[in-house]
Design a protein around this motif. Structure first.
Motif, PDB file in Angstrom:
ATOM      1  N   HIS A 138       0.833  -1.207   0.000  1.00 62.96           N
ATOM      2  CA  HIS A 138       0.000   0.000   0.000  1.00 62.96           C
ATOM      3  C   HIS A 138       0.868   1.257   0.000  1.00 62.96           C
ATOM      4  N   GLU A 139       1.909   1.265   0.833  1.00 64.50           N
ATOM      5  CA  GLU A 139       2.763   2.446   0.929  1.00 64.50           C
ATOM      6  C   GLU A 139       3.543   2.679  -0.358  1.00 64.50           C
ATOM      7  N   MET A 140       4.083   1.619  -0.936  1.00 63.60           N
ATOM      8  CA  MET A 140       4.868   1.782  -2.159  1.00 63.60           C
ATOM      9  C   MET A 140       3.974   2.194  -3.333  1.00 63.60           C
ATOM     10  N   THR A 141       2.772   1.663  -3.390  1.00 60.50           N
ATOM     11  CA  THR A 141       1.843   2.064  -4.450  1.00 60.50           C
ATOM     12  C   THR A 141       1.486   3.539  -4.325  1.00 60.50           C
ATOM     13  N   ARG A 142       1.213   3.960  -3.121  1.00 63.30           N
ATOM     14  CA  ARG A 142       0.872   5.367  -2.880  1.00 63.30           C
ATOM     15  C   ARG A 142       2.023   6.280  -3.284  1.00 63.30           C
ATOM     16  N   LEU A 143       3.254   5.879  -2.942  1.00 62.04           N
ATOM     17  CA  LEU A 143       4.423   6.699  -3.259  1.00 62.04           C
ATOM     18  C   LEU A 143       4.684   6.758  -4.757  1.00 62.04           C
ATOM     19  N   THR A 144       4.744   5.604  -5.416  1.00 64.20           N
ATOM     20  CA  THR A 144       5.080   5.609  -6.846  1.00 64.20           C
ATOM     21  C   THR A 144       3.975   6.232  -7.682  1.00 64.20           C
ATOM     22  N   LEU A 145       2.729   6.130  -7.225  1.00 63.29           N
ATOM     23  CA  LEU A 145       1.634   6.808  -7.920  1.00 63.29           C
ATOM     24  C   LEU A 145       1.838   8.319  -7.869  1.00 63.29           C
ATOM     25  N   ARG A 146       2.198   8.800  -6.691  1.00 65.57           N
ATOM     26  CA  ARG A 146       2.409  10.244  -6.546  1.00 65.57           C
ATOM     27  C   ARG A 146       3.585  10.715  -7.400  1.00 65.57           C
ATOM     28  N   ILE A 147       4.649   9.907  -7.442  1.00 64.56           N
ATOM     29  CA  ILE A 147       5.809  10.272  -8.256  1.00 64.56           C
ATOM     30  C   ILE A 147       5.455  10.282  -9.739  1.00 64.56           C
ATOM     31  N   ALA A 148       4.737   9.259 -10.196  1.00 68.30           N
ATOM     32  CA  ALA A 148       4.346   9.212 -11.609  1.00 68.30           C
ATOM     33  C   ALA A 148       3.474  10.402 -11.970  1.00 68.30           C
ATOM     34  N   GLY A 149       2.527  10.742 -11.094  1.00 66.48           N
ATOM     35  CA  GLY A 149       1.668  11.892 -11.374  1.00 66.48           C
ATOM     36  C   GLY A 149       2.445  13.186 -11.464  1.00 66.48           C
ATOM     37  N   ALA A 150       3.398  13.381 -10.541  1.00 65.75           N
ATOM     38  CA  ALA A 150       4.147  14.641 -10.501  1.00 65.75           C
ATOM     39  C   ALA A 150       5.138  14.756 -11.649  1.00 65.75           C
ATOM     40  N   THR A 151       5.866  13.688 -11.948  1.00 66.83           N
ATOM     41  CA  THR A 151       6.949  13.785 -12.927  1.00 66.83           C
ATOM     42  C   THR A 151       6.465  13.697 -14.365  1.00 66.83           C
ATOM     43  N   LEU A 152       5.470  12.850 -14.622  1.00 63.39           N
ATOM     44  CA  LEU A 152       5.034  12.628 -15.998  1.00 63.39           C
ATOM     45  C   LEU A 152       3.831  13.476 -16.394  1.00 63.39           C
ATOM     46  N   LEU A 153       3.000  13.828 -15.387  1.00 65.31           N
ATOM     47  CA  LEU A 153       1.763  14.546 -15.704  1.00 65.31           C
ATOM     48  C   LEU A 153       1.665  15.884 -14.977  1.00 65.31           C
ATOM     49  N   SER A 154       2.650  16.222 -14.150  1.00 64.69           N
ATOM     50  CA  SER A 154       2.626  17.461 -13.353  1.00 64.69           C
ATOM     51  C   SER A 154       1.326  17.585 -12.566  1.00 64.69           C
ATOM     52  N   ALA A 155       0.863  16.482 -12.020  1.00 62.59           N
ATOM     53  CA  ALA A 155      -0.397  16.453 -11.289  1.00 62.59           C
ATOM     54  C   ALA A 155      -0.171  15.863  -9.912  1.00 62.59           C
ATOM     55  N   ASP A 156      -0.859  16.421  -8.916  1.00 63.48           N
ATOM     56  CA  ASP A 156      -0.814  15.874  -7.564  1.00 63.48           C
ATOM     57  C   ASP A 156      -1.980  14.907  -7.410  1.00 63.48           C
ATOM     58  N   VAL A 157      -1.687  13.612  -7.382  1.00 62.22           N
ATOM     59  CA  VAL A 157      -2.734  12.589  -7.321  1.00 62.22           C
ATOM     60  C   VAL A 157      -2.765  11.912  -5.955  1.00 62.22           C
ATOM     61  N   GLU A 158      -2.189  12.564  -4.944  1.00 61.43           N
ATOM     62  CA  GLU A 158      -2.163  11.979  -3.608  1.00 61.43           C
ATOM     63  C   GLU A 158      -3.571  11.636  -3.127  1.00 61.43           C
ATOM     64  N   GLY A 159      -4.528  12.522  -3.402  1.00 61.39           N
ATOM     65  CA  GLY A 159      -5.888  12.291  -2.930  1.00 61.39           C
ATOM     66  C   GLY A 159      -6.580  11.134  -3.609  1.00 61.39           C
ATOM     67  N   GLU A 160      -6.080  10.715  -4.780  1.00 61.96           N
ATOM     68  CA  GLU A 160      -6.717   9.618  -5.514  1.00 61.96           C
ATOM     69  C   GLU A 160      -6.029   8.271  -5.296  1.00 61.96           C
ATOM     70  N   ALA A 161      -5.037   8.235  -4.405  1.00 64.98           N
ATOM     71  CA  ALA A 161      -4.235   7.011  -4.250  1.00 64.98           C
ATOM     72  C   ALA A 161      -5.091   5.810  -3.876  1.00 64.98           C
ATOM     73  N   GLU A 162      -6.012   5.990  -2.950  1.00 65.02           N
ATOM     74  CA  GLU A 162      -6.838   4.859  -2.512  1.00 65.02           C
ATOM     75  C   GLU A 162      -7.704   4.354  -3.658  1.00 65.02           C
ATOM     76  N   ALA A 163      -8.337   5.279  -4.377  1.00 64.93           N
ATOM     77  CA  ALA A 163      -9.219   4.884  -5.483  1.00 64.93           C
ATOM     78  C   ALA A 163      -8.434   4.186  -6.587  1.00 64.93           C
ATOM     79  N   VAL A 164      -7.245   4.701  -6.910  1.00 63.70           N
ATOM     80  CA  VAL A 164      -6.425   4.077  -7.952  1.00 63.70           C
ATOM     81  C   VAL A 164      -5.990   2.685  -7.523  1.00 63.70           C
ATOM     82  N   GLY A 165      -5.577   2.549  -6.275  1.00 63.53           N
ATOM     83  CA  GLY A 165      -5.157   1.237  -5.791  1.00 63.53           C
ATOM     84  C   GLY A 165      -6.255   0.195  -5.902  1.00 63.53           C
ATOM     85  N   ARG A 166      -7.479   0.558  -5.497  1.00 64.32           N
ATOM     86  CA  ARG A 166      -8.615  -0.375  -5.613  1.00 64.32           C
ATOM     87  C   ARG A 166      -8.897  -0.714  -7.060  1.00 64.32           C
TER      88      ARG A 166
END
Length: 645
Positions: free
Chosen positions: A147-175
């Motif tokens: 769960h922690e690694m998914t949340r982290l790498t999701l946030r990194i992918a959003g910031a670096t590739l899409l310039s988007a903060d997706v921290e709030g969507e981490a739970e929904a994306v994981g499910r």
């Protein structure tokens, strides 16, 4: 002399009938290992009355399919048809000229120089995660590693590739990713699986997951179109691309397909690899200790940077060995429409050629004692001695994963940052079996206790002059939660086990609740009121230092994103914020466990906060995170002036 006529490929046990395919569907990994042990490097089993599956293990066979003849072995298989139902025609599923065009557009986003810029964001977001772990450690809580690694790498992918903060969507994306993984795997393995429109449980959950992911991705695209911003990231490159024939730009649907593919593939595979790496290190403490010594010597307490990679060779070997044992893409399928010959064996079309990195990576001819975790397999001389396609965690040939360099840098930096702060320790020591879905995921949650990494003794005690550089040679671990702190002090005078330092919470005033998504070290303190009259000067310093660290880390992460996009105007601000964070972390530690060095550190903090406030105010009108950081520094300057007199 005439060449030898090709021979028929051997059958897997039960491969002439349907017994083999049923065994494969029940337990794919166990079946592949048993069949390879019995039939060798290339074997077949019947998938349907017309179609054979040929499993390839040898590097020469893999080279033939992925490198020599990619035009013969296409992505028109049942598996890729299922993936297209959700991913559309993105880089993973597209073929022919469409794929070549999209690859050319996306490739610059993964250039080595771009990845070097992304590295700062990777480490900043990892440090924010570790700050949250400090709070959990102080409370005695364990974490779910995946769960922690998914949340982290999701946030990194959003910031670096899409310039988007997706921290709030981490739970929904994981499910959603878990549900889609399950649906795709089940529907690929079961030939009679009902179509997606049939409302069975797996279909309903998959469609719900698709709707959630579509909402997130279309939201990112819509916001970018509305603002017209061009931060130079992958999404900007895709939006700016013009079709050579029609002269048109991509539609939202086309953008969605590309973004969905990279957004999902850019985080889930690396998250799986990191979860497995921490699991393996927890089961092999001798390797974890060796890596910890390397990290301590290379970093000395500071966050890793791209320039540290040459000094983190052991960390990199651990990541590579993890990818050998648990390659995220455990199988690679290709469809063959015409007969072929591989390694002297006849391949009868129509057929599915299955390249299995999992199987190749555990071939005892290539990897002695293949089940053993041994990072030294990736020492330079050992790597040179192996065939090219004995190791293929990212595939191979022209369709090799576009993000392979990104993943290697990300995995190494995250592991180094984590292992500098904690030593992996499993809550449940039972083995975790891999679950072969679209990717190779842990079969159950990996619960890990947060034990601080051992600190090496510092032969020279800190002096007031040396405090200015504590961010580069600090031996102190701070675990500050709200108004409580757990300090591990490691100096030449005090090398001891972590001791709790608890500050009582006043009844008259309670800190505001911290939003869960903020990467905070200390719960925010309301500075709009005066401190309680009975509050000690040390406690006042602890409050303002914690607020500076919290606001500074948020500002720092934003600065790193802008730097990764080429905004060089943020260099001075980033440097000032980074220095301010380190100085205030040391100040908070000294204030929580009062020390004779506190006054000297307070003087250093006053200078650092002044520089940071000045640098952040330059960007305060444009960037709210800089404004908040400048305000926190101002509050700290007032408290420091009162303390120092």
């Amino acid at each position: 002399m005439p060449s030898e006529a090709p021979r028929d490929a051997p059958f897997a046990p039960g491969g002439r009938g349907l017994r083999a395919v049923l065994a494969f569907r029940r337990d794919p990994l166990a079946f592949l290992e048993r069949a390879a042990a019995a039939a060798g490097d290339l074997f077949r089993f019947r998938a349907t009355s017309r179609v054979w599956v040929y499993v390839l293990r040898s590097p020469t066979a893999i080279h033939h399919v992925l490198v020599d003849h990619p035009e013969r072995y296409t992505k028109r298989s049942r598996g890729y048809r299922k993936l297209r139902e959700f991913l559309g025609e993105g880089l993973l599923t597209a073929e022919g000229e469409r794929w070549r065009r999209q690859r050319r557009i996306a490739q610059p986003a993964f250039h080595r120089a771009r990845i070097a810029g992304f590295a700062a964001t990777m480490t900043a977001m990892t440090e924010a995660m570790l700050a949250r772990w400090d709070a959990l450690a102080a409370a005695g809580e364990a974490i779910d590693v995946d769960h922690e690694m998914t949340r982290l790498t999701l946030r990194i992918a959003g910031a670096t590739l899409l310039s988007a903060d997706v921290e709030g969507e981490a739970e929904a994306v994981g499910r959603a990713v878990a549900d889609l993984n399950t649906w795709a795997s089940v529907s690929m393995l079961r030939l009679l699986h009902p179509p997606l429109w049939v409302p069975i449980r797996t279909n309903r959950r998959a469609l719900a997951g698709k709707r959630e992911l579509d909402a997130i991705v279309y939201g990112i695209i819509g916001r970018r179109r509305a603002t017209g911003e061009d931060p130079g990231d992958l999404l900007s490159m895709l939006m700016a691309a013009v079709d050579e024939e029609s002269g048109e730009r991509m539609s939202d649907v086309q953008l969605r397909d590309e973004v969905m593919t990279i957004f999902l593939a850019g985080h889930e595979t690396t998250a799986n690899a990191l979860s497995w790496a921490l699991y393996l290190l927890a089961r092999h403490p001798e390797v974890a200790a060796e890596v910890g010594r390397e990290v301590a010597a290379a970093l000395g307490g500071r966050a890793p940077t791209i320039d540290d990679l040459p000094a983190l060779a052991c960390v990199e070997r651990v990541f590579k060995e993890t990818l050998r044992l648990y390659p995220p893409a455990w199988s690679i399928g290709r469809y063959l429409a015409e007969d072929d010959v591989i390694d002297g064996l006849r391949i009868e079309a129509p057929a599915i050629a299955m390249v299995s990195p999992y199987l190749t990576h555990r071939d005892p001819k290539l990897w002695p004692d293949p089940e053993r975790f041994d990072p030294d397999r990736f020492l330079p001389e050992a790597e040179r001695a192996r065939p090219r396609y004995a190791y293929l965690p990212f595939g191979g040939g022209p369709r090799v994963c576009i993000g392979n360099a990104f993943a290697n840098v990300e995995g190494t930096l995250i592991l180094a940052a984590v292992l500098q702060r904690v030593r992996p320790a499993l809550v449940d020591r039972r083995p975790v079996e891999p679950l072969p879905r679209i990717t190779l995921r842990p079969g159950r949650p990996i619960r890990m206790a947060l034990r601080p990494a051992p600190c090496a003794p510092d032969p020279c005690g800190p002096s007031p002059g040396a405090i200015r550089d504590r961010h580069s040679d600090m031996r102190r671990r701070e675990f500050i939660v709200g108004q409580s702190a757990l300090i591990t002090a490691c100096t030449n005078d005090d090398i001891a086990a972590p001791r709790p330092v608890v500050r009582p919470v006043e009844e008259k005033k309670k800190p505001k609740a911290k939003p869960a998504e903020e990467p905070a070290v200390v719960a925010p303190h309301d500075h709009s009121h005066h401190h309680d009259a009975d509050q000690s000067p040390e406690h006042a310093l602890l409050d303002v230092a914690g607020d500076c660290v919290q606001k500074g880390q948020i500002c720092q992460a934003h600065c790193y994103i802008l730097l990764g996009q080429g905004d060089t105007s943020m260099i001075a601000c980033t440097k000032a914020v980074t220095d301010m964070i380190a100085v205030n972390q040391a100040l908070a530690a000294l204030a929580a466990a009062p020390s004779p060095l506190l006054r000297a550190q307070a003087a250093v903090a006053r200078e650092a906060c002044g520089r940071c406030q000045e640098a952040c105010q330059v960007h305060a009108d444009k960037h709210p995170t800089c404004r908040d950081c400048a305000e926190a520094c101002g509050n700290s300057l007032a408290a420091l002036a009162k303390y120092l007199g």
